[in-house]
Design an enzyme around this catalytic site. Structure first.
Site, PDB file in Angstrom:
ATOM      1  N   ILE A   1       0.821  -1.230   0.000  1.00  0.00           N
ATOM      2  CA  ILE A   1       0.000   0.000   0.000  1.00  0.00           C
ATOM      3  C   ILE A   1       0.851   1.276   0.000  1.00  0.00           C
ATOM      4  O   ILE A   1       0.338   2.358  -0.254  1.00  0.00           O
ATOM      5  CB  ILE A   1      -1.025   0.048   1.181  1.00  0.00           C
TER       6      ILE A   1
ATOM      7  N   THR B   1      -7.663   1.590  16.064  1.00  0.00           N
ATOM      8  CA  THR B   1      -7.439   1.025  17.393  1.00  0.00           C
ATOM      9  C   THR B   1      -7.826   2.003  18.498  1.00  0.00           C
ATOM     10  O   THR B   1      -7.783   3.213  18.291  1.00  0.00           O
ATOM     11  CB  THR B   1      -5.942   0.660  17.531  1.00  0.00           C
ATOM     12  N   ASP B   2      -8.121   1.462  19.672  1.00  0.00           N
ATOM     13  CA  ASP B   2      -8.401   2.333  20.830  1.00  0.00           C
ATOM     14  C   ASP B   2      -7.137   3.021  21.344  1.00  0.00           C
ATOM     15  O   ASP B   2      -7.219   3.960  22.135  1.00  0.00           O
ATOM     16  CB  ASP B   2      -9.062   1.527  21.969  1.00  0.00           C
ATOM     17  N   GLU B   3      -5.965   2.548  20.873  1.00  0.00           N
ATOM     18  CA  GLU B   3      -4.715   3.098  21.404  1.00  0.00           C
ATOM     19  C   GLU B   3      -4.522   4.557  21.008  1.00  0.00           C
ATOM     20  O   GLU B   3      -3.714   5.258  21.621  1.00  0.00           O
ATOM     21  CB  GLU B   3      -3.532   2.215  20.965  1.00  0.00           C
TER      22      GLU B   3
ATOM     23  N   TYR C   1       3.407   3.403  17.173  1.00  0.00           N
ATOM     24  CA  TYR C   1       2.274   2.703  16.554  1.00  0.00           C
ATOM     25  C   TYR C   1       0.990   3.516  16.669  1.00  0.00           C
ATOM     26  O   TYR C   1       0.335   3.818  15.668  1.00  0.00           O
ATOM     27  CB  TYR C   1       2.077   1.314  17.200  1.00  0.00           C
ATOM     28  N   SER C   2       0.644   3.894  17.918  1.00  0.00           N
ATOM     29  CA  SER C   2      -0.650   4.578  18.079  1.00  0.00           C
ATOM     30  C   SER C   2      -0.636   5.951  17.428  1.00  0.00           C
ATOM     31  O   SER C   2      -1.658   6.409  16.905  1.00  0.00           O
ATOM     32  CB  SER C   2      -1.060   4.644  19.551  1.00  0.00           C
TER      33      SER C   2
ATOM     34  N   LYS D   1      -1.344   5.401  13.790  1.00  0.00           N
ATOM     35  CA  LYS D   1      -2.769   5.092  13.556  1.00  0.00           C
ATOM     36  C   LYS D   1      -3.611   6.353  13.750  1.00  0.00           C
ATOM     37  O   LYS D   1      -4.558   6.597  12.997  1.00  0.00           O
ATOM     38  CB  LYS D   1      -3.253   3.979  14.500  1.00  0.00           C
TER      39      LYS D   1
ATOM     40  N   ARG E   1      -5.837  -4.265  29.790  1.00  0.00           N
ATOM     41  CA  ARG E   1      -6.346  -4.228  28.418  1.00  0.00           C
ATOM     42  C   ARG E   1      -7.779  -4.756  28.420  1.00  0.00           C
ATOM     43  O   ARG E   1      -8.166  -5.554  29.282  1.00  0.00           O
ATOM     44  CB  ARG E   1      -5.467  -5.099  27.492  1.00  0.00           C
TER      45      ARG E   1
ATOM     46  N   ASN F   1      -2.661  -7.696  32.948  1.00  0.00           N
ATOM     47  CA  ASN F   1      -1.907  -8.727  32.222  1.00  0.00           C
ATOM     48  C   ASN F   1      -1.618  -9.929  33.109  1.00  0.00           C
ATOM     49  O   ASN F   1      -1.721 -11.075  32.670  1.00  0.00           O
ATOM     50  CB  ASN F   1      -0.594  -8.132  31.696  1.00  0.00           C
TER      51      ASN F   1
ATOM     52  N   ASP G   1      10.152  -3.313  31.669  1.00  0.00           N
ATOM     53  CA  ASP G   1       8.894  -2.789  31.139  1.00  0.00           C
ATOM     54  C   ASP G   1       9.077  -2.228  29.727  1.00  0.00           C
ATOM     55  O   ASP G   1      10.179  -1.832  29.347  1.00  0.00           O
ATOM     56  CB  ASP G   1       8.372  -1.677  32.075  1.00  0.00           C
ATOM     57  N   ARG G   2       7.987  -2.213  28.972  1.00  0.00           N
ATOM     58  CA  ARG G   2       7.956  -1.558  27.661  1.00  0.00           C
ATOM     59  C   ARG G   2       8.125  -0.044  27.862  1.00  0.00           C
ATOM     60  O   ARG G   2       7.550   0.507  28.806  1.00  0.00           O
ATOM     61  CB  ARG G   2       6.601  -1.880  27.017  1.00  0.00           C
TER      62      ARG G   2
HETATM   63  P1  NAD Z   1      -1.508  -8.029  11.614  1.00  0.00           P
HETATM   64  O1  NAD Z   1      -0.157  -7.437  11.900  1.00  0.00           O
HETATM   65  O2  NAD Z   1      -1.819  -9.410  12.067  1.00  0.00           O
HETATM   66  O3  NAD Z   1      -1.777  -7.988  10.039  1.00  0.00           O
HETATM   67  C1  NAD Z   1      -1.444  -6.889   9.235  1.00  0.00           C
HETATM   68  C2  NAD Z   1      -1.538  -7.311   7.769  1.00  0.00           C
HETATM   69  O4  NAD Z   1      -1.223  -6.159   6.962  1.00  0.00           O
HETATM   70  C3  NAD Z   1      -0.541  -8.407   7.389  1.00  0.00           C
HETATM   71  O5  NAD Z   1      -1.187  -9.385   6.596  1.00  0.00           O
HETATM   72  C4  NAD Z   1       0.516  -7.671   6.581  1.00  0.00           C
HETATM   73  O6  NAD Z   1       1.143  -8.489   5.593  1.00  0.00           O
HETATM   74  C5  NAD Z   1      -0.302  -6.555   5.953  1.00  0.00           C
HETATM   75  N1  NAD Z   1       0.542  -5.393   5.600  1.00  0.00           N
HETATM   76  C6  NAD Z   1       1.445  -4.778   6.404  1.00  0.00           C
HETATM   77  N2  NAD Z   1       2.051  -3.786   5.720  1.00  0.00           N
HETATM   78  C7  NAD Z   1       1.512  -3.776   4.474  1.00  0.00           C
HETATM   79  C8  NAD Z   1       1.723  -2.979   3.314  1.00  0.00           C
HETATM   80  N3  NAD Z   1       2.636  -1.994   3.302  1.00  0.00           N
HETATM   81  N4  NAD Z   1       0.965  -3.214   2.219  1.00  0.00           N
HETATM   82  C9  NAD Z   1       0.031  -4.216   2.223  1.00  0.00           C
HETATM   83  N5  NAD Z   1      -0.181  -5.017   3.276  1.00  0.00           N
HETATM   84  C10 NAD Z   1       0.548  -4.793   4.394  1.00  0.00           C
HETATM   85  O7  NAD Z   1      -2.539  -6.970  12.202  1.00  0.00           O
HETATM   86  P2  NAD Z   1      -3.962  -7.202  12.912  1.00  0.00           P
HETATM   87  O8  NAD Z   1      -3.740  -7.431  14.337  1.00  0.00           O
HETATM   88  O9  NAD Z   1      -4.767  -8.159  12.096  1.00  0.00           O
HETATM   89  O10 NAD Z   1      -4.586  -5.737  12.752  1.00  0.00           O
HETATM   90  C11 NAD Z   1      -5.312  -5.372  11.575  1.00  0.00           C
HETATM   91  C12 NAD Z   1      -5.791  -3.936  11.716  1.00  0.00           C
HETATM   92  O11 NAD Z   1      -6.598  -3.811  12.887  1.00  0.00           O
HETATM   93  C13 NAD Z   1      -4.648  -2.927  11.878  1.00  0.00           C
HETATM   94  O12 NAD Z   1      -4.983  -1.776  11.149  1.00  0.00           O
HETATM   95  C14 NAD Z   1      -4.618  -2.650  13.376  1.00  0.00           C
HETATM   96  O13 NAD Z   1      -4.147  -1.337  13.631  1.00  0.00           O
HETATM   97  C15 NAD Z   1      -6.085  -2.793  13.731  1.00  0.00           C
HETATM   98  N6  NAD Z   1      -6.378  -3.209  15.133  1.00  0.00           N
HETATM   99  C16 NAD Z   1      -5.765  -4.329  15.668  1.00  0.00           C
HETATM  100  C17 NAD Z   1      -6.097  -4.721  16.958  1.00  0.00           C
HETATM  101  C18 NAD Z   1      -5.489  -5.956  17.578  1.00  0.00           C
HETATM  102  O14 NAD Z   1      -5.729  -6.226  18.767  1.00  0.00           O
HETATM  103  N7  NAD Z   1      -4.754  -6.771  16.861  1.00  0.00           N
HETATM  104  C19 NAD Z   1      -7.026  -3.983  17.716  1.00  0.00           C
HETATM  105  C20 NAD Z   1      -7.620  -2.852  17.130  1.00  0.00           C
HETATM  106  C21 NAD Z   1      -7.294  -2.486  15.824  1.00  0.00           C
HETATM  107  P1  TYD Z   2       0.193  -6.688  23.074  1.00  0.00           P
HETATM  108  O1  TYD Z   2      -0.419  -8.022  22.831  1.00  0.00           O
HETATM  109  O2  TYD Z   2       1.512  -6.366  22.444  1.00  0.00           O
HETATM  110  O3  TYD Z   2      -0.912  -5.594  22.673  1.00  0.00           O
HETATM  111  P2  TYD Z   2      -0.915  -3.975  22.913  1.00  0.00           P
HETATM  112  O4  TYD Z   2       0.445  -3.536  23.265  1.00  0.00           O
HETATM  113  O5  TYD Z   2      -1.335  -3.477  21.568  1.00  0.00           O
HETATM  114  O6  TYD Z   2      -1.919  -3.746  23.992  1.00  0.00           O
HETATM  115  O7  TYD Z   2       0.353  -6.492  24.647  1.00  0.00           O
HETATM  116  C1  TYD Z   2      -0.755  -6.616  25.519  1.00  0.00           C
HETATM  117  C2  TYD Z   2      -0.279  -6.268  26.907  1.00  0.00           C
HETATM  118  O8  TYD Z   2       0.654  -7.273  27.337  1.00  0.00           O
HETATM  119  C3  TYD Z   2       0.482  -4.949  26.987  1.00  0.00           C
HETATM  120  O9  TYD Z   2       0.193  -4.306  28.226  1.00  0.00           O
HETATM  121  C4  TYD Z   2       1.949  -5.354  26.947  1.00  0.00           C
HETATM  122  C5  TYD Z   2       1.933  -6.706  27.634  1.00  0.00           C
HETATM  123  N1  TYD Z   2       2.959  -7.667  27.172  1.00  0.00           N
HETATM  124  C6  TYD Z   2       3.769  -8.326  28.114  1.00  0.00           C
HETATM  125  O10 TYD Z   2       3.658  -8.103  29.334  1.00  0.00           O
HETATM  126  N2  TYD Z   2       4.685  -9.223  27.642  1.00  0.00           N
HETATM  127  C7  TYD Z   2       4.848  -9.480  26.310  1.00  0.00           C
HETATM  128  O11 TYD Z   2       5.735 -10.302  25.951  1.00  0.00           O
HETATM  129  C8  TYD Z   2       4.002  -8.818  25.366  1.00  0.00           C
HETATM  130  C9  TYD Z   2       4.133  -9.077  23.903  1.00  0.00           C
HETATM  131  C10 TYD Z   2       3.069  -7.932  25.850  1.00  0.00           C
END
Ligand code: NAD
Ligand code: TYD
Length: 350
Positions: free
Chosen positions: A61, A131-133, A156-157, A160, A220, A255, A286-287
């Site tokens: 994209i 995302t809610d982030e 990331y957030s 987004k 979360r 967590n 911590d992150r």
């Molecule tokens: P994911 O990382 O599992 O999948 C992302 C997909 O996008 C992959 O298939 C990847 O190959 C594709 N992609 C990445 N860069 C690309 C590019 N430049 N061109 C084309 N394709 C590309 O992500 P996910 O967890 O399935 O999240 C999907 C969407 O939902 C994202 O926009 C994310 O911000 C949003 N979202 C995720 C969560 C969550 O908990 N996972 C929660 C809320 C919103």
């Molecule tokens: P994650 O699944 O990465 O989602 P997000 O950061 O988008 O919320 O992490 C969920 C929570 O778990 C977050 O508070 C970070 C924590 N975490 C750990 O404690 N250990 C880990 O190895 C990972 C990946 C996440």
């Protein structure tokens, strides 16, 4: 016949959305556009890859000309845009990928849709998944609503949030018929094992430490991925242009309590004595900038479109564990090769 372009369909949430649409809408032509990054995996869609209404297109994209060419080749009626770099930890170590894909990539799609649809947008829809982030971090009380001010705190957030703003700008400036949803943390099958739940399941299975950032007190709001996919279907078809909908599970866990629950389920499923998996819990550094708490108020979506989450978390978690244990081959394929390098840089060399 409608043609729907789903981006990021080979990823975790995208694969559930693609599968749902291909099965439920045989009269739609579903195009899954994905770059197949480390997170994209066509094995996630093996069961529907030969369906006559499904087509896969490998594109990036961030390639503006490529996006215009896709819109020229196909007469696209709707876009459901999920493609993104999605992992906070990776955004901390490598923010630029997030800027290119999440911001530039989204604008490329907006431009391609605008150029192709021109004024003729009555039957069109551009649905941006977010995302809610973007709302930042909550203290001990309160919930994010659709009017909560944006306050993103990780690369990331922030990327987004930026894409959300641009999507809204195209609605106001160019009248592009957009809709946005912001969802809480998803869990379920086909999630890449860099995220907390599948990473922990895989580590427990292999008797490896479960890394918990800080004290494990971060909270979360977890939603089963199929409930998110159902909300996406509803909002795509019935959401109002220009509107935002929050999606969440009303299901907050620290967590550490989530991991303890997971450990209990794993002991049971693996026939290990009670308390075995908990011994793997390891508190690690911590992150950076770790958001304390996310919690979504999804009452607008519930009230206006009649959506609600379908599963209790304990049931959803058990279902999820069952899936990962039954799909060891999927997990083993993913965790060979590059995953090991990522795992070492994230958890071993810190
Ligand atoms: P994911 O990382 O599992 O999948 C992302 C997909 O996008 C992959 O298939 C990847 O190959 C594709 N992609 C990445 N860069 C690309 C590019 N430049 N061109 C084309 N394709 C590309 O992500 P996910 O967890 O399935 O999240 C999907 C969407 O939902 C994202 O926009 C994310 O911000 C949003 N979202 C995720 C969560 C969550 O908990 N996972 C929660 C809320 C919103
Ligand atoms: P994650 O699944 O990465 O989602 P997000 O950061 O988008 O919320 O992490 C969920 C929570 O778990 C977050 O508070 C970070 C924590 N975490 C750990 O404690 N250990 C880990 O190895 C990972 C990946 C996440």
């Amino acid at each position: 016949m409608k043609t729907i372009l789903i981006t990021g369909g080979a990823g975790f949430i995208g694969s559930h959305v693609v599968r749902g649409f291909v099965k439920k809408y045989p009269h739609y032509h579903i195009i899954n556009l994905d770059k197949l990054t480390y997170a994209g995996n066509l094995a996630n869609l093996k069961d529907i890859e030969n369906e006559p209404n499904y087509e896969f297109v490998k594109e990036d994209i961030t390639d503006a000309e490529g996006m215009n060419a896709v819109f020229q080749k196909y007469s696209i009626d709707g876009v459901i845009h999920l493609a993104a770099e999605s992992h906070v930890d990776r955004s901390i170590s490598n923010p630029m990928e997030f800027i290119f894909t999440n911001i530039v990539g989204t604008v490329n799609l907006l431009n391609a849709a605008r150029l192709s649809w021109k004024e003729n947008t009555e039957q069109k829809r551009f649905y941006h998944i977010s995302t809610d982030e973007v709302y930042g971090s909550l203290g001990e009380t309160g919930h994010f609503t659709e009017t909560t001010a944006y306050d993103p705190r990780s690369p990331y957030s922030a990327s987004k949030a930026s894409s959300d703003h641009l999507v809204r700008a195209y609605f106001h400036t160019y009248k592009l018929p957009v809709v946005i949803s912001n969802c809480s943390n998803n869990y379920g099958s086909f999630q890449f094992p860099e995220k907390l739940i599948p990473l922990s399941i895989n580590n427990i299975r292999n008797n490896k430490p479960i890394p918990i950032y800080g004290k494990g007190e971060n909270i979360r709001d977890w939603l089963f991925v199929e409930d998110h996919a159902r909300a996406i279907d509803l909002i795509f078809h019935e959401g109002k242009s220009g509107e935002t909908y929050n999606i969440g599970g009303n299901n907050e866990w620290t967590n550490i309590s989530l991991i303890r629950e997971l450990c209990k389920i794993m002991d049971r499923k693996l026939n290990r004595p009670k308390g075995t998996s908990e011994q793997l819990i390891t508190f690690v550094k911590d992150r950076a900038g770790h958001d304390l708490r996310y919690a979504i108020d999804s009452s607008k979506l519930q009230r206006e479109l009649g959506w609600k989450p379908s599963l209790q978390f304990e049931d959803g978690l058990e279902k999820t564990v069952d899936w990962y244990l039954a799909n060891e081959k999927w997990m083993n394929n993913i965790t060979s090769g590059d995953y090991q390098k990522y795992y070492e840089s994230q958890y071993v060399k810190r």
